[in-house]
Scaffold this motif. Structure first.
Motif, PDB file in Angstrom:
ATOM      1  N   PRO A 161      48.085  23.728 -26.485  1.00 32.22           N
ATOM      2  CA  PRO A 161      49.284  24.565 -26.449  1.00 32.22           C
ATOM      3  C   PRO A 161      50.000  24.557 -27.791  1.00 32.22           C
ATOM      4  CG  PRO A 161      49.146  23.276 -24.451  1.00 32.22           C
ATOM      5  CD  PRO A 161      48.054  22.762 -25.362  1.00 32.22           C
ATOM      6  N   ALA A 182      41.986  35.962 -15.855  1.00 31.55           N
ATOM      7  CA  ALA A 182      42.025  34.571 -15.445  1.00 31.55           C
ATOM      8  C   ALA A 182      41.409  34.442 -14.058  1.00 31.55           C
ATOM      9  CB  ALA A 182      43.457  34.057 -15.440  1.00 31.55           C
ATOM     10  N   LYS A 199      42.607  36.282 -10.668  1.00 33.34           N
ATOM     11  CA  LYS A 199      43.556  37.318 -11.020  1.00 33.34           C
ATOM     12  C   LYS A 199      42.827  38.561 -11.503  1.00 33.34           C
ATOM     13  CE  LYS A 199      47.221  34.082 -12.309  1.00 33.34           C
ATOM     14  NZ  LYS A 199      48.183  33.676 -13.370  1.00 33.34           N
ATOM     15  N   SER A 227      54.212  39.737 -22.212  1.00 32.46           N
ATOM     16  CA  SER A 227      54.023  38.295 -22.269  1.00 32.46           C
ATOM     17  C   SER A 227      53.449  37.800 -23.593  1.00 32.46           C
ATOM     18  CB  SER A 227      53.121  37.830 -21.119  1.00 32.46           C
ATOM     19  OG  SER A 227      51.825  38.383 -21.230  1.00 32.46           O
ATOM     20  N   LYS A 242      49.791  29.460 -25.030  1.00 33.51           N
ATOM     21  CA  LYS A 242      50.306  28.798 -23.845  1.00 33.51           C
ATOM     22  C   LYS A 242      49.182  28.632 -22.825  1.00 33.51           C
ATOM     23  CE  LYS A 242      54.726  31.208 -24.436  1.00 33.51           C
ATOM     24  NZ  LYS A 242      55.699  32.135 -23.800  1.00 33.51           N
ATOM     25  N   PRO A 243      49.299  27.652 -21.926  1.00 22.79           N
ATOM     26  CA  PRO A 243      48.262  27.499 -20.898  1.00 22.79           C
ATOM     27  C   PRO A 243      48.020  28.773 -20.097  1.00 22.79           C
ATOM     28  CG  PRO A 243      49.633  25.552 -20.947  1.00 22.79           C
ATOM     29  CD  PRO A 243      50.276  26.549 -21.879  1.00 22.79           C
ATOM     30  N   GLU A 244      49.047  29.574 -19.874  1.00 15.25           N
ATOM     31  CA  GLU A 244      48.886  30.802 -19.122  1.00 15.25           C
ATOM     32  C   GLU A 244      48.110  31.878 -19.871  1.00 15.25           C
ATOM     33  OE1 GLU A 244      53.444  30.455 -19.902  1.00 15.25           O
ATOM     34  OE2 GLU A 244      51.736  29.094 -19.691  1.00 15.25           O
ATOM     35  N   ASP A 245      47.802  31.640 -21.147  1.00 17.42           N
ATOM     36  CA  ASP A 245      46.924  32.535 -21.891  1.00 17.42           C
ATOM     37  C   ASP A 245      45.447  32.271 -21.598  1.00 17.42           C
ATOM     38  OD1 ASP A 245      49.040  33.871 -23.296  1.00 17.42           O
ATOM     39  OD2 ASP A 245      49.156  32.160 -24.666  1.00 17.42           O
ATOM     40  N   THR A 246      45.154  31.211 -20.878  1.00 17.16           N
ATOM     41  CA  THR A 246      43.773  30.874 -20.556  1.00 17.16           C
ATOM     42  C   THR A 246      43.126  31.984 -19.739  1.00 17.16           C
ATOM     43  OG1 THR A 246      44.179  28.491 -20.627  1.00 17.16           O
ATOM     44  CG2 THR A 246      42.284  29.237 -19.358  1.00 17.16           C
ATOM     45  N   ALA A 247      42.006  32.491 -20.220  1.00 17.76           N
ATOM     46  CA  ALA A 247      41.319  33.598 -19.563  1.00 17.76           C
ATOM     47  C   ALA A 247      40.046  33.915 -20.331  1.00 17.76           C
ATOM     48  CB  ALA A 247      42.211  34.841 -19.515  1.00 17.76           C
ATOM     49  N   THR A 276      40.546  28.855 -23.679  1.00 13.72           N
ATOM     50  CA  THR A 276      41.153  27.829 -22.844  1.00 13.72           C
ATOM     51  C   THR A 276      42.249  27.137 -23.636  1.00 13.72           C
ATOM     52  OG1 THR A 276      39.070  27.465 -21.657  1.00 13.72           O
ATOM     53  CG2 THR A 276      40.766  25.767 -21.465  1.00 13.72           C
ATOM     54  N   SER A 305      44.783  24.143 -23.340  1.00 15.84           N
ATOM     55  CA  SER A 305      45.008  22.956 -22.532  1.00 15.84           C
ATOM     56  C   SER A 305      45.211  21.746 -23.428  1.00 15.84           C
ATOM     57  CB  SER A 305      43.821  22.702 -21.604  1.00 15.84           C
ATOM     58  OG  SER A 305      43.981  21.505 -20.870  1.00 15.84           O
TER      59      SER A 305
END
Length: 118
Positions: free
Chosen positions: A14, A40, A43, A62, A86-91, A115, A117
Protein backbone atom coordinates in the motif's frame (compact mmCIF):
# COMPACT_ATOMS: atom_id res chain seq x y z
CA UNK A 1 -5.32 -10.36 -36.41
CA UNK A 2 -5.41 -7.73 -33.69
CA UNK A 3 -3.12 -8.34 -30.74
CA UNK A 4 -3.36 -6.61 -27.34
CA UNK A 5 -0.72 -7.42 -24.71
CA UNK A 6 -0.52 -6.05 -21.16
CA UNK A 7 2.51 -6.07 -18.88
CA UNK A 8 3.71 -4.57 -15.62
CA UNK A 9 1.46 -6.14 -13.02
CA UNK A 10 2.75 -7.49 -9.75
CA UNK A 11 2.70 -7.31 -5.97
CA UNK A 12 3.15 -3.94 -4.31
CA UNK A 13 2.69 -2.56 -0.80
CA UNK A 14 0.00 0.00 0.00
CA UNK A 15 1.22 3.44 -0.97
CA UNK A 16 3.47 2.04 -3.66
CA UNK A 17 3.42 2.50 -7.42
CA UNK A 18 3.16 0.39 -10.54
CA UNK A 19 3.15 1.21 -14.23
CA UNK A 20 1.09 -0.97 -16.53
CA UNK A 21 1.77 -1.04 -20.25
CA UNK A 22 -0.31 -2.23 -23.17
CA UNK A 23 1.01 -2.80 -26.67
CA UNK A 24 -1.32 -3.10 -29.66
CA UNK A 25 -0.54 -4.45 -33.10
CA UNK A 26 -2.30 -5.06 -36.39
CA UNK A 27 -4.73 -2.19 -35.97
CA UNK A 28 -4.86 1.48 -36.85
CA UNK A 29 -4.10 2.54 -33.31
CA UNK A 30 -4.95 6.22 -33.75
CA UNK A 31 -8.57 5.31 -34.56
CA UNK A 32 -9.16 3.58 -31.23
CA UNK A 33 -10.16 4.81 -27.81
CA UNK A 34 -7.93 3.03 -25.32
CA UNK A 35 -9.05 2.06 -21.84
CA UNK A 36 -8.00 0.20 -18.75
CA UNK A 37 -10.58 -1.90 -16.93
CA UNK A 38 -10.20 -3.95 -13.79
CA UNK A 39 -12.04 -6.83 -12.18
CA UNK A 40 -11.70 -7.96 -8.59
CA UNK A 41 -12.86 -11.40 -7.42
CA UNK A 42 -16.63 -11.55 -7.08
CA UNK A 43 -17.12 -8.12 -8.62
CA UNK A 44 -18.07 -6.92 -12.07
CA UNK A 45 -15.52 -5.46 -14.43
CA UNK A 46 -15.24 -1.70 -14.07
CA UNK A 47 -13.82 1.01 -16.28
CA UNK A 48 -10.79 2.62 -14.65
CA UNK A 49 -9.56 5.11 -17.24
CA UNK A 50 -9.92 6.02 -20.90
CA UNK A 51 -7.79 8.05 -23.25
CA UNK A 52 -9.66 8.94 -26.43
CA UNK A 53 -8.40 9.24 -29.98
CA UNK A 54 -8.02 12.98 -29.37
CA UNK A 55 -6.06 12.52 -26.16
CA UNK A 56 -8.80 13.37 -23.68
CA UNK A 57 -8.50 11.51 -20.37
CA UNK A 58 -11.27 10.36 -18.06
CA UNK A 59 -11.05 8.42 -14.82
CA UNK A 60 -13.35 6.71 -12.42
CA UNK A 61 -13.67 8.74 -9.21
CA UNK A 62 -11.83 6.25 -7.03
CA UNK A 63 -8.54 6.67 -8.94
CA UNK A 64 -8.61 10.38 -9.76
CA UNK A 65 -5.42 12.06 -8.63
CA UNK A 66 -3.61 8.74 -8.27
CA UNK A 67 -3.67 7.14 -11.73
CA UNK A 68 -2.62 8.58 -15.08
CA UNK A 69 -3.42 7.07 -18.46
CA UNK A 70 -1.37 8.01 -21.51
CA UNK A 71 -0.96 6.89 -25.10
CA UNK A 72 1.81 6.92 -27.67
CA UNK A 73 0.34 6.59 -31.15
CA UNK A 74 3.74 6.14 -32.77
CA UNK A 75 4.57 3.19 -30.52
CA UNK A 76 0.96 1.93 -30.41
CA UNK A 77 1.06 1.74 -26.64
CA UNK A 78 -1.06 2.88 -23.74
CA UNK A 79 0.15 3.06 -20.14
CA UNK A 80 -1.43 3.35 -16.72
CA UNK A 81 0.75 4.93 -14.06
CA UNK A 82 -0.66 3.94 -10.67
CA UNK A 83 0.51 5.80 -7.57
CA UNK A 84 -0.56 5.71 -3.92
CA UNK A 85 -1.96 2.24 -4.41
CA UNK A 86 -4.57 0.90 -2.02
CA UNK A 87 -5.64 -2.68 -1.24
CA UNK A 88 -8.94 -1.98 -2.98
CA UNK A 89 -7.00 -1.48 -6.22
CA UNK A 90 -6.25 -5.21 -6.23
CA UNK A 91 -7.68 -6.70 -9.41
CA UNK A 92 -6.89 -8.10 -12.81
CA UNK A 93 -6.33 -5.14 -15.10
CA UNK A 94 -7.34 -5.37 -18.75
CA UNK A 95 -6.45 -3.21 -21.72
CA UNK A 96 -9.23 -2.46 -24.19
CA UNK A 97 -9.24 -0.94 -27.66
CA UNK A 98 -12.54 0.32 -29.09
CA UNK A 99 -12.84 1.88 -32.52
CA UNK A 100 -14.03 5.46 -32.31
CA UNK A 101 -16.68 4.96 -35.02
CA UNK A 102 -17.17 1.23 -35.47
CA UNK A 103 -17.76 0.43 -31.82
CA UNK A 104 -18.26 -3.25 -32.53
CA UNK A 105 -14.54 -3.32 -33.30
CA UNK A 106 -13.60 -3.97 -29.71
CA UNK A 107 -10.51 -5.86 -28.52
CA UNK A 108 -9.23 -7.03 -25.16
CA UNK A 109 -5.91 -8.09 -23.74
CA UNK A 110 -5.39 -11.12 -21.55
CA UNK A 111 -5.14 -9.18 -18.30
CA UNK A 112 -2.39 -8.60 -15.76
CA UNK A 113 -2.70 -9.15 -12.01
CA UNK A 114 -2.16 -6.25 -9.61
CA UNK A 115 -2.05 -7.11 -5.92
CA UNK A 116 -1.74 -4.40 -3.27
CA UNK A 117 -1.00 -5.93 0.10
CA UNK A 118 1.24 -5.52 3.11
Amino acid sequence: QVQIAESGGGLVQPGGSLRLSCAASRLTFSNYHMSWYRQAPGKERELVATVTTLGSRVYTDSVKGRFTISRDNAQKTVSLQMNSLKPEDTAVYYCNAKHSVLDNWNYWGQGTQVTVSS
